[in-house]
Write a protein that holds these residues in place. Structure first.
Motif, PDB file in Angstrom:
ATOM      1  N   GLU A  90     -32.589-107.668  12.168  1.00  0.00           N
ATOM      2  CA  GLU A  90     -32.627-106.368  12.836  1.00  0.00           C
ATOM      3  C   GLU A  90     -33.457-106.403  14.118  1.00  0.00           C
ATOM      4  O   GLU A  90     -33.161-105.687  15.081  1.00  0.00           O
ATOM      5  N   ASN A  91     -34.483-107.235  14.134  1.00  0.00           N
ATOM      6  CA  ASN A  91     -35.394-107.260  15.279  1.00  0.00           C
ATOM      7  C   ASN A  91     -34.734-107.779  16.551  1.00  0.00           C
ATOM      8  O   ASN A  91     -35.301-107.687  17.635  1.00  0.00           O
ATOM      9  N   LYS A 130     -31.708-101.373  19.755  1.00  0.00           N
ATOM     10  CA  LYS A 130     -32.013-100.152  19.010  1.00  0.00           C
ATOM     11  C   LYS A 130     -31.518-100.324  17.576  1.00  0.00           C
ATOM     12  O   LYS A 130     -30.468-100.922  17.344  1.00  0.00           O
ATOM     13  N   ILE A 131     -32.263 -99.777  16.622  1.00  0.00           N
ATOM     14  CA  ILE A 131     -31.880 -99.833  15.209  1.00  0.00           C
ATOM     15  C   ILE A 131     -32.047 -98.436  14.624  1.00  0.00           C
ATOM     16  O   ILE A 131     -32.781 -97.605  15.178  1.00  0.00           O
ATOM     17  N   PRO A 132     -31.386 -98.152  13.497  1.00  0.00           N
ATOM     18  CA  PRO A 132     -31.611 -96.855  12.845  1.00  0.00           C
ATOM     19  C   PRO A 132     -33.086 -96.686  12.470  1.00  0.00           C
ATOM     20  O   PRO A 132     -33.729 -97.633  12.022  1.00  0.00           O
ATOM     21  N   ASP A 169     -34.849 -85.164   9.079  1.00  0.00           N
ATOM     22  CA  ASP A 169     -34.099 -85.206  10.361  1.00  0.00           C
ATOM     23  C   ASP A 169     -34.233 -86.548  11.063  1.00  0.00           C
ATOM     24  O   ASP A 169     -34.002 -86.650  12.269  1.00  0.00           O
ATOM     25  N   CYS A 170     -34.626 -87.588  10.330  1.00  0.00           N
ATOM     26  CA  CYS A 170     -34.864 -88.892  10.959  1.00  0.00           C
ATOM     27  C   CYS A 170     -33.573 -89.714  11.015  1.00  0.00           C
ATOM     28  O   CYS A 170     -33.465 -90.794  10.407  1.00  0.00           O
ATOM     29  N   ARG A 171     -32.594 -89.197  11.716  1.00  0.00           N
ATOM     30  CA  ARG A 171     -31.322 -89.897  11.866  1.00  0.00           C
ATOM     31  C   ARG A 171     -31.166 -90.418  13.301  1.00  0.00           C
ATOM     32  O   ARG A 171     -30.089 -90.399  13.868  1.00  0.00           O
ATOM     33  N   HIS A 172     -32.266 -90.853  13.849  1.00  0.00           N
ATOM     34  CA  HIS A 172     -32.280 -91.350  15.228  1.00  0.00           C
ATOM     35  C   HIS A 172     -32.222 -92.875  15.252  1.00  0.00           C
ATOM     36  O   HIS A 172     -32.299 -93.531  14.210  1.00  0.00           O
ATOM     37  N   TYR A 173     -32.111 -93.399  16.476  1.00  0.00           N
ATOM     38  CA  TYR A 173     -32.226 -94.837  16.701  1.00  0.00           C
ATOM     39  C   TYR A 173     -33.499 -95.092  17.509  1.00  0.00           C
ATOM     40  O   TYR A 173     -33.886 -94.282  18.359  1.00  0.00           O
ATOM     41  N   SER A 194     -43.818 -97.581  27.842  1.00  0.00           N
ATOM     42  CA  SER A 194     -43.644 -97.172  29.242  1.00  0.00           C
ATOM     43  C   SER A 194     -42.321 -97.677  29.822  1.00  0.00           C
ATOM     44  O   SER A 194     -41.753 -97.050  30.720  1.00  0.00           O
ATOM     45  N   LEU A 195     -41.832 -98.821  29.310  1.00  0.00           N
ATOM     46  CA  LEU A 195     -40.573 -99.368  29.808  1.00  0.00           C
ATOM     47  C   LEU A 195     -39.361 -98.746  29.116  1.00  0.00           C
ATOM     48  O   LEU A 195     -38.359 -98.438  29.762  1.00  0.00           O
ATOM     49  N   LEU A 196     -39.453 -98.578  27.786  1.00  0.00           N
ATOM     50  CA  LEU A 196     -38.296 -98.108  27.016  1.00  0.00           C
ATOM     51  C   LEU A 196     -38.161 -96.593  27.003  1.00  0.00           C
ATOM     52  O   LEU A 196     -37.050 -96.067  26.953  1.00  0.00           O
TER      53      LEU A 196
END
Length: 504
Positions: free
Chosen positions: A362-363, A367-369, A404-408, A478-480
Protein backbone atom coordinates in the motif's frame (compact mmCIF):
# COMPACT_ATOMS: atom_id res chain seq x y z
CA UNK A 1 25.96 39.51 -5.00
CA UNK A 2 23.59 40.48 -2.23
CA UNK A 3 21.52 43.60 -2.70
CA UNK A 4 22.54 44.96 0.70
CA UNK A 5 26.13 45.09 -0.59
CA UNK A 6 25.08 46.82 -3.80
CA UNK A 7 22.88 49.39 -2.06
CA UNK A 8 25.76 51.68 -0.93
CA UNK A 9 27.52 51.30 -4.28
CA UNK A 10 24.40 52.39 -6.14
CA UNK A 11 23.97 55.45 -3.93
CA UNK A 12 27.66 56.39 -4.22
CA UNK A 13 27.49 55.99 -8.00
CA UNK A 14 24.56 58.38 -8.28
CA UNK A 15 26.30 60.88 -5.97
CA UNK A 16 29.56 60.77 -7.96
CA UNK A 17 27.73 61.10 -11.28
CA UNK A 18 25.83 64.11 -9.92
CA UNK A 19 29.07 65.76 -8.78
CA UNK A 20 30.72 64.92 -12.09
CA UNK A 21 27.83 66.43 -14.07
CA UNK A 22 28.05 69.66 -12.07
CA UNK A 23 31.83 69.80 -12.43
CA UNK A 24 31.58 69.19 -16.18
CA UNK A 25 28.89 71.83 -16.48
CA UNK A 26 31.06 74.41 -14.71
CA UNK A 27 34.00 73.98 -17.09
CA UNK A 28 32.20 73.29 -20.38
CA UNK A 29 29.39 75.85 -20.31
CA UNK A 30 30.11 79.47 -21.00
CA UNK A 31 29.66 82.12 -18.32
CA UNK A 32 26.68 83.56 -20.21
CA UNK A 33 25.04 80.14 -20.40
CA UNK A 34 25.52 79.56 -16.67
CA UNK A 35 24.23 83.05 -15.88
CA UNK A 36 21.19 82.50 -18.08
CA UNK A 37 20.48 79.14 -16.46
CA UNK A 38 21.09 79.84 -12.75
CA UNK A 39 21.32 83.60 -12.39
CA UNK A 40 17.91 84.82 -13.55
CA UNK A 41 16.89 85.93 -10.05
CA UNK A 42 20.12 87.91 -9.70
CA UNK A 43 19.63 89.56 -13.12
CA UNK A 44 16.07 90.62 -12.25
CA UNK A 45 17.33 92.29 -9.06
CA UNK A 46 20.40 93.85 -10.72
CA UNK A 47 22.82 91.79 -8.61
CA UNK A 48 26.20 90.32 -9.45
CA UNK A 49 26.03 86.54 -9.95
CA UNK A 50 29.02 84.26 -9.29
CA UNK A 51 28.22 80.70 -10.42
CA UNK A 52 30.71 79.05 -8.04
CA UNK A 53 29.91 81.20 -5.00
CA UNK A 54 26.16 81.43 -5.37
CA UNK A 55 25.33 78.04 -6.89
CA UNK A 56 27.92 75.26 -7.37
CA UNK A 57 29.69 75.23 -4.00
CA UNK A 58 26.53 75.59 -1.83
CA UNK A 59 24.72 73.00 -3.95
CA UNK A 60 27.55 70.47 -3.64
CA UNK A 61 27.86 71.08 0.12
CA UNK A 62 24.13 70.38 0.60
CA UNK A 63 24.25 67.17 -1.45
CA UNK A 64 27.44 65.86 0.20
CA UNK A 65 26.24 66.61 3.75
CA UNK A 66 22.82 65.03 3.15
CA UNK A 67 24.48 61.97 1.60
CA UNK A 68 26.95 61.63 4.50
CA UNK A 69 24.25 61.97 7.18
CA UNK A 70 21.87 59.53 5.47
CA UNK A 71 24.70 57.06 4.86
CA UNK A 72 25.56 57.14 8.58
CA UNK A 73 21.92 56.63 9.54
CA UNK A 74 21.21 53.93 6.97
CA UNK A 75 24.30 51.75 7.29
CA UNK A 76 25.64 52.41 10.77
CA UNK A 77 23.47 54.11 13.38
CA UNK A 78 19.99 52.70 12.73
CA UNK A 79 21.02 49.04 12.23
CA UNK A 80 23.04 49.09 15.48
CA UNK A 81 20.43 50.85 17.62
CA UNK A 82 17.45 48.93 16.21
CA UNK A 83 19.36 45.69 16.76
CA UNK A 84 19.71 46.64 20.43
CA UNK A 85 16.07 47.86 20.48
CA UNK A 86 17.31 51.21 21.74
CA UNK A 87 14.46 53.28 20.34
CA UNK A 88 15.36 56.41 22.33
CA UNK A 89 18.78 56.42 20.67
CA UNK A 90 17.05 56.03 17.28
CA UNK A 91 14.83 59.05 17.96
CA UNK A 92 17.79 61.06 19.24
CA UNK A 93 19.88 60.18 16.19
CA UNK A 94 17.05 61.23 13.89
CA UNK A 95 16.64 64.54 15.69
CA UNK A 96 20.36 65.38 15.70
CA UNK A 97 20.68 64.39 12.03
CA UNK A 98 17.67 66.52 11.13
CA UNK A 99 19.12 69.55 12.96
CA UNK A 100 22.55 69.13 11.31
CA UNK A 101 21.08 68.85 7.81
CA UNK A 102 18.69 71.74 8.43
CA UNK A 103 21.48 74.05 9.59
CA UNK A 104 23.70 73.17 6.61
CA UNK A 105 20.81 73.61 4.16
CA UNK A 106 19.84 76.92 5.79
CA UNK A 107 23.38 78.31 5.63
CA UNK A 108 23.86 77.20 2.02
CA UNK A 109 20.44 78.53 1.02
CA UNK A 110 21.43 81.99 2.27
CA UNK A 111 23.90 81.90 -0.66
CA UNK A 112 21.70 80.08 -3.14
CA UNK A 113 18.76 82.42 -2.43
CA UNK A 114 20.78 85.58 -1.86
CA UNK A 115 18.55 87.65 -4.24
CA UNK A 116 15.85 87.42 -1.53
CA UNK A 117 17.91 89.77 0.61
CA UNK A 118 17.47 92.41 -2.09
CA UNK A 119 13.70 91.84 -2.22
CA UNK A 120 12.89 91.89 1.51
CA UNK A 121 13.07 95.14 3.44
CA UNK A 122 14.88 93.54 6.39
CA UNK A 123 17.47 90.81 6.70
CA UNK A 124 15.26 89.12 9.30
CA UNK A 125 12.41 88.78 6.80
CA UNK A 126 14.71 87.20 4.20
CA UNK A 127 16.19 84.89 6.85
CA UNK A 128 12.72 83.70 7.85
CA UNK A 129 11.82 82.94 4.23
CA UNK A 130 15.07 81.04 3.67
CA UNK A 131 14.53 79.20 6.96
CA UNK A 132 11.04 78.10 5.92
CA UNK A 133 12.32 76.83 2.58
CA UNK A 134 15.24 75.05 4.24
CA UNK A 135 13.00 73.41 6.81
CA UNK A 136 10.62 72.21 4.09
CA UNK A 137 13.49 70.78 2.02
CA UNK A 138 14.98 69.00 5.03
CA UNK A 139 11.60 67.62 6.04
CA UNK A 140 11.00 66.21 2.55
CA UNK A 141 14.45 64.57 2.54
CA UNK A 142 13.89 62.88 5.91
CA UNK A 143 10.35 61.81 5.05
CA UNK A 144 11.61 60.16 1.87
CA UNK A 145 14.47 58.52 3.77
CA UNK A 146 12.10 57.28 6.48
CA UNK A 147 9.77 55.81 3.87
CA UNK A 148 12.74 54.12 2.16
CA UNK A 149 14.10 52.67 5.41
CA UNK A 150 10.67 51.42 6.53
CA UNK A 151 10.25 49.73 3.14
CA UNK A 152 13.66 48.13 3.54
CA UNK A 153 12.74 46.85 7.03
CA UNK A 154 9.45 45.50 5.68
CA UNK A 155 11.28 43.69 2.89
CA UNK A 156 13.76 42.18 5.38
CA UNK A 157 10.94 41.10 7.70
CA UNK A 158 8.96 39.48 4.89
CA UNK A 159 12.07 37.70 3.64
CA UNK A 160 13.26 36.41 7.03
CA UNK A 161 9.95 35.69 8.75
CA UNK A 162 7.02 35.21 6.39
CA UNK A 163 8.84 33.54 3.48
CA UNK A 164 11.46 31.54 5.42
CA UNK A 165 9.57 28.28 4.87
CA UNK A 166 8.58 29.04 1.28
CA UNK A 167 11.74 28.89 -0.88
CA UNK A 168 9.88 29.25 -4.17
CA UNK A 169 8.10 32.42 -3.05
CA UNK A 170 11.31 33.66 -1.45
CA UNK A 171 13.16 33.55 -4.77
CA UNK A 172 10.30 35.28 -6.56
CA UNK A 173 10.29 37.92 -3.81
CA UNK A 174 14.05 38.48 -4.25
CA UNK A 175 13.60 39.01 -7.98
CA UNK A 176 10.81 41.52 -7.36
CA UNK A 177 12.94 43.41 -4.82
CA UNK A 178 15.98 43.49 -7.11
CA UNK A 179 13.89 44.73 -10.02
CA UNK A 180 12.33 47.42 -7.83
CA UNK A 181 15.73 48.47 -6.54
CA UNK A 182 16.99 48.70 -10.12
CA UNK A 183 14.11 51.00 -11.00
CA UNK A 184 15.03 53.17 -8.02
CA UNK A 185 18.54 53.37 -9.45
CA UNK A 186 17.11 54.40 -12.82
CA UNK A 187 15.00 57.06 -11.12
CA UNK A 188 18.15 58.31 -9.43
CA UNK A 189 19.93 58.56 -12.77
CA UNK A 190 16.88 60.26 -14.27
CA UNK A 191 16.83 62.81 -11.43
CA UNK A 192 20.49 63.68 -12.06
CA UNK A 193 19.79 64.35 -15.74
CA UNK A 194 16.28 65.72 -15.34
CA UNK A 195 17.24 69.08 -16.86
CA UNK A 196 18.36 67.52 -20.11
CA UNK A 197 16.71 64.21 -20.95
CA UNK A 198 13.02 64.48 -20.10
CA UNK A 199 12.23 66.02 -23.46
CA UNK A 200 13.91 63.03 -25.14
CA UNK A 201 11.91 60.33 -23.33
CA UNK A 202 10.11 59.19 -26.55
CA UNK A 203 13.49 58.77 -28.24
CA UNK A 204 14.74 56.71 -25.28
CA UNK A 205 11.68 54.47 -25.42
CA UNK A 206 11.96 53.92 -29.18
CA UNK A 207 15.72 53.49 -29.43
CA UNK A 208 17.24 52.59 -26.06
CA UNK A 209 14.67 50.13 -24.72
CA UNK A 210 15.03 47.51 -27.51
CA UNK A 211 18.81 47.82 -27.26
CA UNK A 212 18.94 47.20 -23.50
CA UNK A 213 16.37 44.38 -23.67
CA UNK A 214 18.48 42.69 -26.35
CA UNK A 215 21.66 43.24 -24.35
CA UNK A 216 20.01 41.83 -21.21
CA UNK A 217 19.05 38.58 -22.94
CA UNK A 218 22.43 38.26 -24.64
CA UNK A 219 24.25 38.68 -21.33
CA UNK A 220 21.89 36.45 -19.34
CA UNK A 221 21.47 33.57 -21.82
CA UNK A 222 24.54 33.58 -24.10
CA UNK A 223 27.59 35.47 -22.88
CA UNK A 224 27.48 34.72 -19.13
CA UNK A 225 26.79 30.96 -19.61
CA UNK A 226 29.75 30.69 -21.99
CA UNK A 227 31.93 32.61 -19.53
CA UNK A 228 30.79 30.33 -16.68
CA UNK A 229 31.67 27.20 -18.68
CA UNK A 230 35.02 28.31 -20.13
CA UNK A 231 36.09 30.68 -17.29
CA UNK A 232 37.63 33.00 -19.88
CA UNK A 233 36.88 36.71 -19.80
CA UNK A 234 37.14 37.00 -23.57
CA UNK A 235 34.01 34.85 -23.82
CA UNK A 236 32.17 37.64 -22.02
CA UNK A 237 34.13 40.84 -22.64
CA UNK A 238 34.72 40.76 -26.39
CA UNK A 239 31.14 39.90 -27.47
CA UNK A 240 29.78 42.51 -25.05
CA UNK A 241 32.07 45.22 -26.40
CA UNK A 242 31.21 44.24 -29.97
CA UNK A 243 27.46 44.51 -29.32
CA UNK A 244 27.85 47.83 -27.48
CA UNK A 245 30.01 49.29 -30.28
CA UNK A 246 27.69 48.06 -33.06
CA UNK A 247 24.65 49.54 -31.36
CA UNK A 248 26.55 52.45 -29.82
CA UNK A 249 27.74 54.08 -33.05
CA UNK A 250 24.24 54.76 -34.44
CA UNK A 251 23.09 55.83 -30.97
CA UNK A 252 26.07 58.15 -30.73
CA UNK A 253 25.23 59.72 -34.09
CA UNK A 254 21.53 59.97 -33.28
CA UNK A 255 21.93 61.80 -30.00
CA UNK A 256 24.70 63.98 -31.40
CA UNK A 257 22.20 65.13 -34.02
CA UNK A 258 19.53 65.63 -31.36
CA UNK A 259 21.85 67.67 -29.15
CA UNK A 260 22.91 69.78 -32.14
CA UNK A 261 19.27 70.34 -33.03
CA UNK A 262 18.61 71.40 -29.46
CA UNK A 263 21.70 73.64 -29.55
CA UNK A 264 22.66 72.28 -26.16
CA UNK A 265 25.80 70.22 -25.73
CA UNK A 266 24.58 69.25 -22.27
CA UNK A 267 21.95 67.02 -23.88
CA UNK A 268 24.55 64.85 -25.57
CA UNK A 269 26.75 64.66 -22.48
CA UNK A 270 23.79 63.78 -20.25
CA UNK A 271 22.58 61.10 -22.64
CA UNK A 272 26.04 59.48 -22.69
CA UNK A 273 26.19 59.32 -18.89
CA UNK A 274 22.58 58.18 -18.67
CA UNK A 275 23.24 55.36 -21.14
CA UNK A 276 26.28 54.31 -19.10
CA UNK A 277 24.05 54.17 -16.03
CA UNK A 278 21.52 52.04 -17.91
CA UNK A 279 24.36 49.74 -18.98
CA UNK A 280 25.34 49.23 -15.33
CA UNK A 281 21.76 48.50 -14.29
CA UNK A 282 21.24 46.13 -17.23
CA UNK A 283 24.48 44.30 -16.39
CA UNK A 284 23.43 43.97 -12.76
CA UNK A 285 19.99 42.59 -13.69
CA UNK A 286 21.47 40.15 -16.22
CA UNK A 287 24.08 38.91 -13.75
CA UNK A 288 21.46 38.57 -11.03
CA UNK A 289 19.12 36.65 -13.34
CA UNK A 290 21.96 34.37 -14.47
CA UNK A 291 23.05 33.65 -10.88
CA UNK A 292 19.46 32.88 -9.87
CA UNK A 293 19.00 30.49 -12.80
CA UNK A 294 22.32 28.79 -12.09
CA UNK A 295 21.40 28.37 -8.43
CA UNK A 296 18.04 26.85 -9.40
CA UNK A 297 19.78 24.50 -11.83
CA UNK A 298 22.17 23.37 -9.09
CA UNK A 299 19.26 22.77 -6.72
CA UNK A 300 17.37 20.77 -9.36
CA UNK A 301 20.49 18.72 -10.13
CA UNK A 302 21.05 18.11 -6.43
CA UNK A 303 17.43 17.02 -6.00
CA UNK A 304 17.73 14.68 -8.98
CA UNK A 305 20.88 13.13 -7.52
CA UNK A 306 19.23 12.80 -4.11
CA UNK A 307 16.11 11.21 -5.58
CA UNK A 308 18.23 8.84 -7.67
CA UNK A 309 20.26 7.87 -4.62
CA UNK A 310 17.15 7.33 -2.50
CA UNK A 311 15.56 5.29 -5.27
CA UNK A 312 18.68 3.18 -5.52
CA UNK A 313 18.70 2.68 -1.75
CA UNK A 314 15.03 1.67 -1.75
CA UNK A 315 15.56 -0.72 -4.66
CA UNK A 316 18.53 -2.22 -2.82
CA UNK A 317 16.49 -2.73 0.35
CA UNK A 318 13.65 -4.24 -1.61
CA UNK A 319 16.07 -6.62 -3.28
CA UNK A 320 17.22 -7.77 0.15
CA UNK A 321 13.67 -8.60 1.23
CA UNK A 322 11.80 -11.46 -0.38
CA UNK A 323 8.16 -10.74 0.51
CA UNK A 324 7.05 -14.35 -0.05
CA UNK A 325 9.80 -15.71 2.17
CA UNK A 326 9.04 -13.04 4.82
CA UNK A 327 5.31 -13.76 4.95
CA UNK A 328 5.87 -17.52 4.89
CA UNK A 329 8.29 -17.19 7.81
CA UNK A 330 5.81 -15.04 9.75
CA UNK A 331 3.01 -17.55 9.05
CA UNK A 332 5.24 -20.36 10.32
CA UNK A 333 6.04 -18.45 13.52
CA UNK A 334 2.37 -17.58 13.92
CA UNK A 335 1.32 -21.24 13.60
CA UNK A 336 4.01 -22.36 16.04
CA UNK A 337 2.89 -19.74 18.59
CA UNK A 338 -0.71 -20.97 18.37
CA UNK A 339 0.40 -24.58 18.87
CA UNK A 340 2.31 -23.51 21.99
CA UNK A 341 -0.66 -21.47 23.23
CA UNK A 342 1.42 -18.26 23.01
CA UNK A 343 -1.54 -16.06 22.12
CA UNK A 344 0.25 -12.72 22.65
CA UNK A 345 3.13 -13.84 20.48
CA UNK A 346 0.76 -14.98 17.75
CA UNK A 347 -1.16 -11.71 17.90
CA UNK A 348 2.06 -9.70 17.67
CA UNK A 349 3.30 -11.72 14.69
CA UNK A 350 -0.01 -11.30 12.90
CA UNK A 351 -0.06 -7.55 13.38
CA UNK A 352 3.58 -7.27 12.34
CA UNK A 353 2.76 -9.20 9.18
CA UNK A 354 -0.13 -6.88 8.39
CA UNK A 355 2.15 -3.88 8.89
CA UNK A 356 4.87 -5.33 6.67
CA UNK A 357 2.30 -6.07 3.96
CA UNK A 358 1.09 -2.47 4.16
CA UNK A 359 4.61 -1.08 3.92
CA UNK A 360 5.53 -3.26 0.95
CA UNK A 361 2.30 -2.86 -0.99
CA UNK A 362 0.00 0.00 0.00
CA UNK A 363 2.85 2.39 0.77
CA UNK A 364 3.78 2.51 -2.93
CA UNK A 365 0.52 4.24 -3.87
CA UNK A 366 0.10 8.02 -4.01
CA UNK A 367 -3.25 7.85 -2.20
CA UNK A 368 -4.88 5.01 -0.25
CA UNK A 369 -8.24 4.62 1.50
CA UNK A 370 -8.15 6.29 4.87
CA UNK A 371 -9.36 3.13 6.63
CA UNK A 372 -6.17 1.30 5.53
CA UNK A 373 -4.04 4.06 7.05
CA UNK A 374 -6.07 3.79 10.26
CA UNK A 375 -5.69 -0.03 10.28
CA UNK A 376 -1.91 0.33 10.00
CA UNK A 377 -1.99 2.85 12.83
CA UNK A 378 -4.11 0.50 14.94
CA UNK A 379 -1.74 -2.41 14.38
CA UNK A 380 1.22 -0.28 15.42
CA UNK A 381 -0.54 0.84 18.62
CA UNK A 382 -1.60 -2.75 19.43
CA UNK A 383 2.00 -3.91 19.07
CA UNK A 384 3.11 -1.15 21.44
CA UNK A 385 0.40 -2.20 23.90
CA UNK A 386 1.79 -5.73 23.88
CA UNK A 387 5.19 -4.29 24.77
CA UNK A 388 3.82 -2.20 27.64
CA UNK A 389 1.12 -4.59 28.85
CA UNK A 390 3.00 -5.46 32.03
CA UNK A 391 3.32 -1.82 33.12
CA UNK A 392 0.17 -0.68 34.99
CA UNK A 393 1.27 2.99 35.00
CA UNK A 394 1.07 3.26 31.22
CA UNK A 395 -2.26 4.31 29.70
CA UNK A 396 -2.78 4.15 25.94
CA UNK A 397 -6.17 5.37 24.70
CA UNK A 398 -7.20 5.23 21.04
CA UNK A 399 -10.54 6.73 19.97
CA UNK A 400 -11.67 6.32 16.37
CA UNK A 401 -14.87 7.83 15.01
CA UNK A 402 -14.78 6.56 11.44
CA UNK A 403 -18.39 7.11 10.42
CA UNK A 404 -17.46 9.61 7.68
CA UNK A 405 -13.89 8.42 7.09
CA UNK A 406 -14.40 7.39 3.47
CA UNK A 407 -11.62 9.58 2.14
CA UNK A 408 -8.29 8.90 0.48
CA UNK A 409 -4.99 10.05 2.02
CA UNK A 410 -1.27 9.92 1.29
CA UNK A 411 0.15 6.81 3.03
CA UNK A 412 2.31 6.89 6.16
CA UNK A 413 1.25 10.46 6.95
CA UNK A 414 -0.10 9.93 10.48
CA UNK A 415 2.22 7.27 11.90
CA UNK A 416 5.25 9.56 12.57
CA UNK A 417 3.23 11.57 15.10
CA UNK A 418 2.28 8.36 16.94
CA UNK A 419 5.85 7.01 16.77
CA UNK A 420 7.06 10.29 18.24
CA UNK A 421 4.51 9.97 21.05
CA UNK A 422 5.68 6.47 21.98
CA UNK A 423 9.34 7.43 21.70
CA UNK A 424 9.15 10.44 24.04
CA UNK A 425 5.94 9.71 25.97
CA UNK A 426 6.42 6.20 27.31
CA UNK A 427 8.62 5.27 30.26
CA UNK A 428 8.53 1.80 31.86
CA UNK A 429 9.55 3.38 35.17
CA UNK A 430 7.29 6.46 35.35
CA UNK A 431 3.61 7.16 34.88
CA UNK A 432 2.91 7.72 31.20
CA UNK A 433 -0.03 8.25 28.91
CA UNK A 434 -0.89 8.60 25.26
CA UNK A 435 -4.29 9.70 23.98
CA UNK A 436 -5.04 9.48 20.26
CA UNK A 437 -8.27 10.68 18.63
CA UNK A 438 -9.22 10.22 14.98
CA UNK A 439 -12.45 11.54 13.49
CA UNK A 440 -13.81 12.74 10.17
CA UNK A 441 -16.58 14.72 8.61
CA UNK A 442 -17.59 14.85 4.96
CA UNK A 443 -14.55 16.97 4.03
CA UNK A 444 -11.92 16.85 6.79
CA UNK A 445 -9.80 14.51 8.86
CA UNK A 446 -9.15 15.47 12.49
CA UNK A 447 -6.19 13.88 14.23
CA UNK A 448 -5.05 14.56 17.81
CA UNK A 449 -2.13 13.07 19.74
CA UNK A 450 -1.64 14.01 23.40
CA UNK A 451 1.12 12.37 25.40
CA UNK A 452 3.35 12.71 28.42
CA UNK A 453 7.01 13.67 27.93
CA UNK A 454 9.99 12.08 29.68
CA UNK A 455 13.36 13.72 29.24
CA UNK A 456 16.10 11.39 28.11
CA UNK A 457 19.13 10.86 30.28
CA UNK A 458 22.44 12.32 29.17
CA UNK A 459 23.87 8.86 28.42
CA UNK A 460 20.80 7.76 26.46
CA UNK A 461 21.83 7.15 22.81
CA UNK A 462 18.35 8.30 21.72
CA UNK A 463 18.66 11.71 23.43
CA UNK A 464 19.99 13.64 20.44
CA UNK A 465 18.07 11.76 17.76
CA UNK A 466 15.28 13.76 16.18
CA UNK A 467 12.94 10.88 15.38
CA UNK A 468 12.06 9.41 12.01
CA UNK A 469 9.60 11.72 10.48
CA UNK A 470 8.18 14.88 12.04
CA UNK A 471 10.13 17.25 9.80
CA UNK A 472 9.57 14.94 6.86
CA UNK A 473 5.83 14.89 7.54
CA UNK A 474 5.72 18.69 7.76
CA UNK A 475 7.39 18.91 4.36
CA UNK A 476 5.06 16.27 2.90
CA UNK A 477 2.03 18.13 4.24
CA UNK A 478 3.21 21.39 2.68
CA UNK A 479 3.77 19.63 -0.66
CA UNK A 480 0.73 17.33 -0.75
CA UNK A 481 -1.84 19.54 0.97
CA UNK A 482 -0.75 23.18 0.45
CA UNK A 483 -3.32 25.49 2.00
CA UNK A 484 -5.44 22.43 2.87
CA UNK A 485 -4.08 21.51 6.28
CA UNK A 486 -3.52 23.00 9.72
CA UNK A 487 -0.90 21.62 12.09
CA UNK A 488 -0.74 22.96 15.64
CA UNK A 489 1.91 21.76 18.07
CA UNK A 490 2.04 22.67 21.77
CA UNK A 491 4.66 21.33 24.14
CA UNK A 492 5.97 21.73 27.68
CA UNK A 493 8.58 19.83 29.65
CA UNK A 494 5.96 17.25 30.66
CA UNK A 495 3.35 17.23 27.86
CA UNK A 496 3.18 17.24 24.08
CA UNK A 497 0.10 17.87 21.97
CA UNK A 498 -0.49 17.97 18.23
CA UNK A 499 -3.67 18.71 16.34
CA UNK A 500 -3.81 18.06 12.60
CA UNK A 501 -6.68 18.94 10.29
CA UNK A 502 -6.52 17.91 6.62
CA UNK A 503 -9.12 18.84 4.05
CA UNK A 504 -9.36 15.65 2.01
Amino acid sequence: MQIKKLEPWGAVTILLIYMFVKAYESVSFSSNALLHKYGQAAIRNHLVFDYYKYYLIPQLIIVVVIAAVLFALNFKILPQQLGKKNYMAVAGSFFISFVVVFLVVFICNTWLRYPLYAIYDTKKGADMQVMKESFGQTLVVFLLFTAYYLCKMLVAWLYNEILKTKPAYKKLFIEIVVTGWSWIMLLGFSFVFREYIFRWVPAFVLVLLPFFITLFFLWAYFFLPRYAVHAKKRKLLFPSLLIIIVFGIPLFVLFAVLSEAARNEGVFFSVVLFVLGLLLVTWFLARFHFDQQREKSKEIQHLKETVSQKSADIDFLRSQINPHFLFNALNTIYGTALQENADRTAEGVQKLGDMMRFMLQENQEEKIPLDKEINYLTNYIDLQRLRTLTSPDIAIDLTIKDKDCRHYIAPMLLIPFVENAFKHGISLKEKSWIKINISCDTENLYFDVYNSVHLKKEDDPEKNRSGIGLENVKQRLSLLYPGQHELHIRSTNTEYFIHLTIRL
